[in-house]
Design a protein around this motif. Structure first.
Motif, PDB file in Angstrom:
ATOM      1  N   ASN A  48       0.854  -1.169   0.000  1.00  0.00           N
ATOM      2  CA  ASN A  48       0.000   0.000   0.000  1.00  0.00           C
ATOM      3  C   ASN A  48       0.896   1.226   0.000  1.00  0.00           C
ATOM      4  O   ASN A  48       1.813   1.330   0.812  1.00  0.00           O
ATOM      5  N   LEU A  49       0.622   2.133  -0.889  1.00  0.00           N
ATOM      6  CA  LEU A  49       1.460   3.307  -1.049  1.00  0.00           C
ATOM      7  C   LEU A  49       1.611   4.120   0.239  1.00  0.00           C
ATOM      8  O   LEU A  49       2.657   4.709   0.493  1.00  0.00           O
ATOM      9  N   TYR A  50       0.582   4.141   1.064  1.00  0.00           N
ATOM     10  CA  TYR A  50       0.590   5.005   2.241  1.00  0.00           C
ATOM     11  C   TYR A  50       0.739   4.261   3.566  1.00  0.00           C
ATOM     12  O   TYR A  50       0.669   4.884   4.619  1.00  0.00           O
ATOM     13  N   TRP A  51       0.923   2.951   3.542  1.00  0.00           N
ATOM     14  CA  TRP A  51       1.018   2.187   4.781  1.00  0.00           C
ATOM     15  C   TRP A  51       2.160   1.185   4.662  1.00  0.00           C
ATOM     16  O   TRP A  51       2.039   0.190   3.964  1.00  0.00           O
ATOM     17  N   ILE A  52       3.275   1.455   5.338  1.00  0.00           N
ATOM     18  CA  ILE A  52       4.469   0.618   5.173  1.00  0.00           C
ATOM     19  C   ILE A  52       4.349  -0.739   5.847  1.00  0.00           C
ATOM     20  O   ILE A  52       5.111  -1.638   5.527  1.00  0.00           O
ATOM     21  N   PHE A  53       3.433  -0.909   6.766  1.00  0.00           N
ATOM     22  CA  PHE A  53       3.374  -2.162   7.513  1.00  0.00           C
ATOM     23  C   PHE A  53       2.534  -3.242   6.846  1.00  0.00           C
ATOM     24  O   PHE A  53       2.357  -4.316   7.396  1.00  0.00           O
ATOM     25  N   ASN A  54       2.031  -2.990   5.668  1.00  0.00           N
ATOM     26  CA  ASN A  54       1.364  -4.028   4.886  1.00  0.00           C
ATOM     27  C   ASN A  54       2.302  -4.394   3.742  1.00  0.00           C
ATOM     28  O   ASN A  54       2.073  -4.048   2.599  1.00  0.00           O
ATOM     29  N   TYR A 106       6.126  -9.274   4.363  1.00  0.00           N
ATOM     30  CA  TYR A 106       7.415  -8.652   4.630  1.00  0.00           C
ATOM     31  C   TYR A 106       7.851  -9.067   6.025  1.00  0.00           C
ATOM     32  O   TYR A 106       7.059  -9.064   6.969  1.00  0.00           O
ATOM     33  N   ASP A 107       9.113  -9.417   6.185  1.00  0.00           N
ATOM     34  CA  ASP A 107       9.614  -9.976   7.436  1.00  0.00           C
ATOM     35  C   ASP A 107      10.223  -8.908   8.349  1.00  0.00           C
ATOM     36  O   ASP A 107      11.433  -8.865   8.566  1.00  0.00           O
ATOM     37  N   TYR A 108       9.375  -8.058   8.897  1.00  0.00           N
ATOM     38  CA  TYR A 108       9.851  -6.995   9.785  1.00  0.00           C
ATOM     39  C   TYR A 108      10.551  -7.563  11.020  1.00  0.00           C
ATOM     40  O   TYR A 108      11.652  -7.135  11.364  1.00  0.00           O
TER      41      TYR A 108
END
Length: 174
Positions: A48-54, A106-108
């Motif tokens: 998502n362009l505006y949400w880095i955690f997805n 994504y493996d945060y």
């Protein structure tokens, strides 16, 4: 022979800046492409362009929303010669991941733990450098001197046969 393209990027995003800070290397993002224009790239990043955690498996287009927003993205693009089988295997792996893209994340957590020296991986979770390194090893294109989950963007510069073809703004590459 065929060619594949490894793209090291400085997207100017917060995650890319953090990776650059911790790795002490300008380019905090890695992607792969199968065409010389590199107008379609595959990687792990924000969905998502505006949400880095997805985050997860992503296919980005040069003329898409991400690069409209981050138009100052700088890059180094290199090509690697591969044989027909390696190329076919690589494309098949990426196509399979694309078909199943909703299972990949994504493996945060893993990224933080590995930075702290805790070598752990989680099923179907990647960061960009781990994803591209795993692709290259699984297609028998190259191997690294460390586990693929510990590969960092700078490590891609050490690939045998890597040929730098461009450095500059991504949107300027033709």
């Amino acid at each position: 022979m065929k060619k594949i393209y490894i793209i090291l990027m400085d997207t100017k995003t917060i995650p890319s800046r953090l990776v650059s800070l911790f790795t002490l290397y300008r380019y905090g993002h890695v992607a792969i492409s199968f065409n010389k224009k590199c107008d379609v790239i595959y990687s792990f990043g924000r969905r998502n362009l505006y949400w880095i955690f997805n985050g997860g498996f992503v296919v980005e287009n040069k003329d898409g929303d991400f690069f409209k927003k981050f138009s100052n993205t700088r890059c180094k693009i290199s090509e690697v010669d591969v044989n027909e089988k390696q190329y076919s295997d690589l494309v098949n792996i990426v196509n399979d991941m694309y078909r199943n893209r909703n299972i990949y994340r994504y493996d945060y957590l893993g990224m933080i733990l590995r930075y702290l020296g805790i070598n752990i991986t989680f099923k179907n979770k990647y960061v960009c450098s781990y994803f591209v390194a795993e692709l290259l090893e699984n297609a028998r294109i190259c191997s690294f001197d460390k586990k693929t989950f510990n590969v960092k963007p700078k490590d891609f510069e050490k690939i045998d046969g890597l040929n730098l073809i461009y450095t500059g703004k991504y949107l300027m590459f033709r």
